[in-house]
Design an enzyme around this catalytic site. Structure first.
Site, PDB file in Angstrom:
ATOM      1  N   ALA A 174       0.831  -1.208   0.000  1.00  0.00           N
ATOM      2  CA  ALA A 174       0.000   0.000   0.000  1.00  0.00           C
ATOM      3  C   ALA A 174       0.863   1.255   0.000  1.00  0.00           C
ATOM      4  O   ALA A 174       0.598   2.222  -0.729  1.00  0.00           O
ATOM      5  CB  ALA A 174      -0.929  -0.005   1.212  1.00  0.00           C
ATOM      6  N   TYR A 175       1.907   1.240   0.807  1.00  0.00           N
ATOM      7  CA  TYR A 175       2.817   2.387   0.886  1.00  0.00           C
ATOM      8  C   TYR A 175       3.520   2.612  -0.448  1.00  0.00           C
ATOM      9  O   TYR A 175       3.555   3.727  -0.973  1.00  0.00           O
ATOM     10  CB  TYR A 175       3.841   2.140   1.994  1.00  0.00           C
ATOM     11  CG  TYR A 175       4.823   3.270   2.197  1.00  0.00           C
ATOM     12  CD1 TYR A 175       4.420   4.460   2.797  1.00  0.00           C
ATOM     13  CD2 TYR A 175       6.155   3.137   1.792  1.00  0.00           C
ATOM     14  CE1 TYR A 175       5.323   5.499   2.985  1.00  0.00           C
ATOM     15  CE2 TYR A 175       7.057   4.167   1.985  1.00  0.00           C
ATOM     16  CZ  TYR A 175       6.649   5.346   2.580  1.00  0.00           C
ATOM     17  OH  TYR A 175       7.533   6.376   2.762  1.00  0.00           O
TER      18      TYR A 175
END
Length: 311
Positions: free
Chosen positions: A190-191
């Site tokens: 996600a990052y």
């Protein structure tokens, strides 16, 4: 002749050191003069990096607008800044409450920012949120929150400030991103996705803003930390996976990044990658030898799973 031969090397080293010192001093003075009297907005100013950016830009005579989620921490930062500088050559910072993940409020906050001085010369998008975990263990809600903090928040604020810069045909926008906007590291999906998205947006923005004399810069360090940590013990330290990525975890100090941000603004650099040779090499290997890169990453995953099973 013998004495001159003995003294030659120390004198040469001393001379080189003096030249480097003079060069760095001149560069620092030029960087400070480039931001003097400029209106500089820093998001998440209460973070470690935000504080250091606030310090160097305040010392350079910038008119700061500091944004953060907690009023008490903003006031503490304000007190710290004005206590160590000469008020005759610096400006008292303006403080603005801003939660970069609250997308619906950002446009109203942007109006508050513009009301401080009537314009923005330099916007530093510093706010960021991290998460670590396997893809299947991270909820979709958390994925969206990461995207709000690292992508939608910064671009919403940038779009709100942009018309003011375009009308004046001047301005600088800085995105403090991450090396994970260049390469994806497992268990940070996600990052990494949010950082890739941000790089794509600001790369396009850079090209579009050229006709308005607005510069767009991205500064991508590895991992920002407050101290250097020794590598964790274990057999996995000797693996090619750990050798390839170990220095990512060491990262760079916020002071180093803040000084590079100041230099980037001063010299209007388009892109800066702050990385040690190993993670820097990983970026090039990912670009030119993707199959090798994927193989190294896959071997790291297998080794991690094996280590977890043994423990």
């Amino acid at each position: 002749m013998g004495i001159l031969s003995v003294l030659a090397l120390p004198l040469l080293l001393l001379g080189i050191s003096g030249i480097i010192y003079i060069y760095q001093s001149v560069r620092w003075l030029l960087s400070k003069s480039a931001v003097q009297n400029k209106v500089v907005v820093i998001t998440d100013a209460i973070s470690g990096l935000g504080k250091e950016c606030s310090r160097v830009f305040h010392a350079g005579g910038a008119r700061l607008v500091l944004c953060g989620r907690t009023w008490e921490k903003l006031e503490a930062l304000y007190d710290a800044l004005i206590s160590v500088t000469d008020p005759s050559v610096t400006y008292a910072p303006k403080l603005i409450l801003l939660d970069i993940t609250d997308i619906s409020c950002i446009r109203d906050v942007a109006k508050e920012i513009l009301n401080c001085y009537g314009c923005v010369d330099i916007l530093i998008n510093n706010a960021s949120m991290k998460v670590k975990g396997a893809v299947q263990s991270i909820s979709l809600e958390l994925d969206k929150k990461i995207m709000d903090a690292n992508y939608f928040g910064p671009i919403t604020l940038t779009k709100a400030i942009l018309p003011n810069m375009i009308s004046r045909r001047t301005g600088q926008i800085v995105l403090i991103n991450s090396i994970q906007g260049k390469i994806g590291i497992p268990f940070r999906a996600a990052y990494a996705a949010s950082k890739h998205a941000a790089v794509g947006f600001f790369d396009c923005l850079r090209a579009e803003m050229e006709e308005f004399d607005i510069s767009v810069s991205t500064v991508s360090p590895t991992f920002i930390c407050s101290y250097h940590r020794p590598p964790a013990p274990g057999n996995w330290e000797a693996s090619i996976w750990k050798f390839f990525f170990r220095k990512v975890s060491y990262g760079v100090h916020p002071v180093e990044v803040a000084e590079e941000v100041l230099a980037t603004v001063s010299r209007k650099k388009q892109e800066v990658l702050m990385a040690n040779p190993i993670p820097r090499a990983a970026v090039y290997i990912r670009t030119f030898f993707p199959e090798l890169f994927f193989a190294i990453v896959a071997s790291g995953i297998r080794e991690r799973l094996k280590t977890e099973e043994e423990n």
